[in-house]
Design a protein around this motif. Sequence first.
Motif, PDB file in Angstrom:
ATOM      1  N   LEU A  34       0.828  -1.217   0.000  1.00 46.27           N
ATOM      2  CA  LEU A  34       0.000   0.000   0.000  1.00 46.27           C
ATOM      3  C   LEU A  34       0.858   1.260   0.000  1.00 46.27           C
ATOM      4  O   LEU A  34       0.548   2.235  -0.676  1.00 46.27           O
ATOM      5  N   ALA A  35       1.969   1.236   0.734  1.00 52.85           N
ATOM      6  CA  ALA A  35       2.845   2.413   0.828  1.00 52.85           C
ATOM      7  C   ALA A  35       3.558   2.716  -0.480  1.00 52.85           C
ATOM      8  O   ALA A  35       3.988   3.851  -0.704  1.00 52.85           O
ATOM      9  N   THR A  36       3.691   1.719  -1.349  1.00 55.43           N
ATOM     10  CA  THR A  36       4.402   1.919  -2.613  1.00 55.43           C
ATOM     11  C   THR A  36       3.440   1.964  -3.800  1.00 55.43           C
ATOM     12  O   THR A  36       3.857   1.857  -4.940  1.00 55.43           O
ATOM     13  N   TRP A  37       2.167   2.154  -3.530  1.00 54.18           N
ATOM     14  CA  TRP A  37       1.126   2.235  -4.553  1.00 54.18           C
ATOM     15  C   TRP A  37       0.784   3.696  -4.755  1.00 54.18           C
ATOM     16  O   TRP A  37       0.542   4.421  -3.778  1.00 54.18           O
ATOM     17  N   ALA A  38       0.737   4.186  -5.979  1.00 58.59           N
ATOM     18  CA  ALA A  38       0.409   5.588  -6.261  1.00 58.59           C
ATOM     19  C   ALA A  38      -0.953   5.932  -5.661  1.00 58.59           C
ATOM     20  O   ALA A  38      -1.911   5.155  -5.772  1.00 58.59           O
ATOM     21  N   GLU A  39      -1.011   7.071  -5.026  1.00 60.01           N
ATOM     22  CA  GLU A  39      -2.209   7.487  -4.296  1.00 60.01           C
ATOM     23  C   GLU A  39      -3.469   7.454  -5.160  1.00 60.01           C
ATOM     24  O   GLU A  39      -4.540   7.059  -4.701  1.00 60.01           O
ATOM     25  N   GLU A  40      -3.343   7.854  -6.424  1.00 60.59           N
ATOM     26  CA  GLU A  40      -4.528   7.956  -7.276  1.00 60.59           C
ATOM     27  C   GLU A  40      -5.114   6.603  -7.680  1.00 60.59           C
ATOM     28  O   GLU A  40      -6.263   6.532  -8.122  1.00 60.59           O
ATOM     29  N   THR A  41      -4.377   5.528  -7.540  1.00 62.42           N
ATOM     30  CA  THR A  41      -4.890   4.205  -7.903  1.00 62.42           C
ATOM     31  C   THR A  41      -4.867   3.215  -6.745  1.00 62.42           C
ATOM     32  O   THR A  41      -5.304   2.073  -6.901  1.00 62.42           O
ATOM     33  N   ARG A  42      -4.385   3.632  -5.598  1.00 63.58           N
ATOM     34  CA  ARG A  42      -4.246   2.739  -4.441  1.00 63.58           C
ATOM     35  C   ARG A  42      -5.619   2.352  -3.881  1.00 63.58           C
ATOM     36  O   ARG A  42      -6.466   3.212  -3.650  1.00 63.58           O
ATOM     37  N   PRO A  43      -5.831   1.056  -3.638  1.00 64.39           N
ATOM     38  CA  PRO A  43      -7.085   0.642  -3.009  1.00 64.39           C
ATOM     39  C   PRO A  43      -7.093   1.009  -1.524  1.00 64.39           C
ATOM     40  O   PRO A  43      -6.029   1.216  -0.927  1.00 64.39           O
ATOM     41  N   ARG A  44      -8.264   1.103  -0.948  1.00 63.87           N
ATOM     42  CA  ARG A  44      -8.362   1.400   0.494  1.00 63.87           C
ATOM     43  C   ARG A  44      -7.841   0.237   1.323  1.00 63.87           C
ATOM     44  O   ARG A  44      -7.249   0.440   2.374  1.00 63.87           O
ATOM     45  N   GLU A  45      -8.108  -0.962   0.859  1.00 64.74           N
ATOM     46  CA  GLU A  45      -7.677  -2.170   1.556  1.00 64.74           C
ATOM     47  C   GLU A  45      -7.058  -3.127   0.551  1.00 64.74           C
ATOM     48  O   GLU A  45      -7.364  -3.071  -0.632  1.00 64.74           O
ATOM     49  N   LEU A  46      -6.246  -4.020   1.064  1.00 63.36           N
ATOM     50  CA  LEU A  46      -5.589  -4.994   0.201  1.00 63.36           C
ATOM     51  C   LEU A  46      -5.541  -6.320   0.945  1.00 63.36           C
ATOM     52  O   LEU A  46      -4.989  -6.398   2.044  1.00 63.36           O
TER      53      LEU A  46
END
Length: 131
Positions: free
Chosen positions: A58-70
């Motif tokens: 989650l920390a290395t996922w771009a904010e605009e496409t990051r899911p709320r949960e994984l």
Amino acid sequence: MAAVSGACPCGLGLPYAQCCGKYHAGVRAGGGPFAPTADALMRSRYSAFAVGDAEYLLATWAEETRPRELAVAPTGEPFTRLVVLDKARGGVFDAEGVVEFAAFYPGGVQRERSRFVRRDGRWFYVDGDVQ
């Protein structure tokens, strides 16, 4: 997150702590080191799936496409091997990069062409086309 000893899951042959483990630990500690290239970030994200480190993903996922949960198994996903098939840009001075890879697991393979961006000196996963 699963405890890791021995070689890093990313396949480079280095011990986990000296390879992707240092990036995983750096993010959890709130600092670096950070993956210096798109390829290094992709490998560290593969390793995070393999060891069950959803926080790093989650920390290395771009904010605009990051899911709320994984949903990632805390014991790790059953990946067995990573093969990088192609790379475009994604170096230490680039702003964007693409890495195509094959992630093998019992009974199959996941191929993806992933896009990455570099912001403020850090690489982030944007999205990928699963093939």
